[in-house]
Design an enzyme around this catalytic site. Structure first.
Site, mmCIF file in Angstrom:
data_model
loop_
_atom_site.group_PDB
_atom_site.id
_atom_site.type_symbol
_atom_site.label_atom_id
_atom_site.label_comp_id
_atom_site.label_asym_id
_atom_site.label_seq_id
_atom_site.Cartn_x
_atom_site.Cartn_y
_atom_site.Cartn_z
ATOM 1 N N ALA A 1 -62.054 -35.099 8.886
ATOM 2 C CA ALA A 1 -63.673 -35.906 8.582
ATOM 3 C C ALA A 1 -64.572 -35.006 9.232
ATOM 4 O O ALA A 1 -64.349 -33.953 10.337
ATOM 5 C CB ALA A 1 -63.773 -37.001 9.463
ATOM 6 N N GLY B 1 -58.581 -36.313 9.180
ATOM 7 C CA GLY B 1 -58.671 -37.083 7.780
ATOM 8 C C GLY B 1 -58.102 -36.217 6.611
ATOM 9 O O GLY B 1 -57.471 -36.882 5.846
#
Ligand code: CO8
Length: 260
Positions: A67, A112
């Site tokens: 992320a 992520g």
């Protein structure tokens, strides 16, 4: 919707979807999530003669390095559960997609990025790929399904080790542990994914869709670990250590955690 952070190229029914933020190691910001959601919920289901989808990262170094940590800096803890649940929702669209979705992992797949690869039905790794869930280095936990999908793929004990140490997993080890389906020389991962999709395209589409559905049901039916992850993520995202970890990353210094 005009895509600016992902590229979708359809060649004879196989769409190669490239996360296109090379300068940021293809980190997932909110725009990438919006575009992925639109692609899997709106665009892909309408495509005629779609055989399957390959997800890869732009450039030579990264599939997706996580992320976007820079987005976290002005992040309010109150939003954390929503952000985690939204990411899980987008990755669920991928996991539940009725045609094969294969991650062609061309480099770092961290945080992520590892979670995105694990949401795909299969993973083909370049011999340069490196996987990991380094969130613990930032003072948080995975929020897009990593605490659930990593143990599903490599087993509880190994997953706990990698989740708690944040250590990276090289391509050959990832293969040995069952995290990836194949390891190929760097640059051949998309080609290998295409070969698999072409083979599946020769099978009965409804059967293929049902196989995906049944396998997902087996994993997602009994214990709702995902809910628990959302709650825990909300709790850690309020911590001082999370702010310290994210700031330390951006300032390129070692984080000093206080357990608060
Ligand atoms: N976010 C934002 N920018 C990133 C990220 C990232 N995850 N990863 C790399 N970048 C940027 C760097 O800041 C750098 O930018 P700049 O040139 O402007 O300084 C550029 O990409 C190149 O990176 P490096 O110079 O660091 O390249 P190296 O080859 O030295 O290192 C690594 C590559 C090992 C991949 C290194 O960049 C790294 O460790 N990245 C961070 C990996 C990480 O911690 N990922 C996990 C993020 S947390 C996460 O994914 C949580 C998921 C759930 C979140 C829920 C949200 C609420």
């Amino acid at each position: 919707m005009k895509y600016e952070n992902i590229l979708a190229k359809n060649v004879r029914g196989i769409v190669t979807l490239t996360i296109n933020r090379e300068k940021a190691m293809n980190a997932l910001n909110k725009h990438v999530f919006n575009e992925l959601e639109h692609f899997f919920a709106v665009s892909a289901p309408k495509k005629k003669n779609l055989k399957g989808i390959i997800i890869t990262g732009a450039g030579e170094k990264a599939f997706v390095a996580g992320a976007d940590i820079k987005e976290f800096l002005d992040f309010k803890g109150d939003d954390a559960m929503d952000v985690s649940a939204r990411g899980q929702g987008v990755f669920d669209l991928i996991e539940k997609f009725s045609k094969p979705v294969i991650a062609a992992v061309n480099g770092f797949a961290l945080g992520g990025g590892c979670e995105l690869a694990m949401a795909c039905h299969m993973r083909i790794a370049s011999d340069r790929a490196r996987f990991g869930q380094p969130e613990v280095n930032l003072g948080i936990i995975p929020g897009y399904g990593g605490t659930q999908r990593l143990p599903q793929l490599i087993g509880r004990g190994r997953a706990l080790e990698y989740l708690m140490t944040g250590d990276m997993i090289g391509a050959e080890d990832a293969y040995r542990m069952g995290l990836v389906n194949h390891v190929v020389p760097h640059g051949e991962e998309v080609k290998k994914a295409k070969e698999i999709i072409e083979k599946i395209a020769s099978k009965a589409p409804i059967a293929v869709a049902k196989i995906i559905e049944c396998v997902d049901d087996a994993y997602n039916g009994v214990l709702d670990g995902f809910d628990s992850e959302v709650r825990s993520f909300g709790a850690v995202a309020h911590s001082e250590d999370f702010k310290e970890g994210a700031s330390a990353f951006v300032e390129r210094r070692k984080a000093e955690f206080k357990g608060k």
